[in-house]
Design a protein around this motif. Structure first.
Motif: not given
Length: 328
Positions: A52-58, A202-218
């Motif tokens: 979850x976090x590596x997808x958003x990391x710089x 990181x290059x694979x798009x996720x829906x907003x709902x799945x991305x939010x669920x992944x972040x919440x889980x993390x």
């Protein structure tokens, strides 16, 4: 509420609150519960949070310096610990406890098991369950990769390679570790595979709902990690070997972060990335040191005391590093 806008205060509320809850649960529940929770985090929770976090990391800049800095800190800590061992920190106490070590052929008054625990506690920090939550709370997910590279390619490898080698050499165990054993432990670590998966995805798009669920889980995993630390701390009931423990923590949590952190400026690492690295270097000794101490019959009391005092000391050292490195 206004006070929650202060990231350091938010961190302390989370650290003290969740760790205290874990401490209470650890006192009430059987020891096996903390073991089950730690295994859940190791095999499932931590890999989820990494993805979850590596997808958003710089991942730009000199981020590959992080594991090199980790190894520099590990080796520097081990070198300084070796010097103190030869000078006999706490010598009188260990002569009393280990009369067999007083013979002329010994260059140190410390027993080998005590030397092993001292080396491990000085070299290896809790950069996973504790360092990563601290980094995320203070600096957000943008700089998460610096902490992850430090932990995964630095501390984790150091634990499985140098840690096992030192424990095997200094311990009283009859266990024999082949050279493949540490490598197997590294490549069987789910966190390593999660790192690769997160990097590739990181290059694979996720829906907003799945991305939010992944972040919440993390973030839920981060909370569970703090609770796990509290549960593990509830089992620590030893406060012996204070003199060598204070020497260990002075090296691990003060001297190494100060010297190497200052030196990072000359390598062009400054701002938030430098603070991440300093915080990781300044983490208290890893809980894995007690596992190695038990597996190889090292000085468990020293390892346990270093962890307990180190975790309390962290509350006082975090503001110091934020002040010194201009991020507070």
């Amino acid at each position: 509420m206004v006070y929650l806008e202060n990231p350091l205060l938010k961190l302390y509320i989370n650290l003290i609150g969740w760790v205290t809850l874990g401490f209470i649960l650890g006192r009430l529940l059987p020891r096996s519960y903390s073991t089950y929770l730690a295994k859940f985090l190791f095999f499932f929770g931590t890999p989820l949070s990494i993805v979850a976090f590596i997808r958003r990391a710089n991942l730009s800049g000199a981020i590959w310096m992080a594991p090199l800095i980790a190894w520099a800190a590990i080796l520097a800590g081990g070198g300084l610990a070796g010097i103190l061992i030869n000078f006999g920190v706490g010598e009188e106490r260990f002569k009393t406890l280990n009369p067999a070590q007083n013979s002329p052929e010994h260059t140190s008054a410390w027993s080998l098991p005590t030397q092993g625990s001292f080396l491990l506690a000085t070299m290896l920090g809790n950069t996973g369950f504790l360092g990563i939550p601290v980094t995320l709370s203070l600096l957000g997910s943008e700089h998460f990769a610096w902490a992850l590279f430090y932990d995964l390619l630095g501390t984790t490898m150091g634990m499985n390679i140098l840690g096992v080698a030192i424990a095997s050499h200094c311990g009283k165990s009859d266990r024999r570790q082949g050279w493949l054993t540490p490598l197997q432990a590294i490549f069987q670590n789910p966190a390593l595979w999660a790192f690769g998966l997160g990097f590739i995805s990181r290059s694979l798009p996720l829906s907003a709902q799945i991305a939010e669920l992944l972040t919440t889980g993390a973030w839920t995993v981060i909370t569970l990690a703090l609770i796990t630390i509290g549960m593990q701390l509830s089992k620590l009931n030893s406060l012996h070997n204070l003199k060598p423990v204070l020497a260990c923590l002075a090296i691990k949590m003060l001297f190494i972060p100060l010297v190497i952190g200052t030196g990072l400026t000359f390598f062009g690492i400054a701002g938030a990335p430098r603070l991440v690295l300093v915080l990781q270097m300044a983490m208290p000794p890893a809980f894995g040191t007690t596992l190695l101490a038990e597996a190889f019959n090292l000085d468990r009391e020293l390892a346990v005391t270093a962890i307990g005092i180190g975790c309390v000391s962290l509350l006082f050292t975090i503001p110091l590093w934020m002040r010194l490195f201009n991020f507070y």
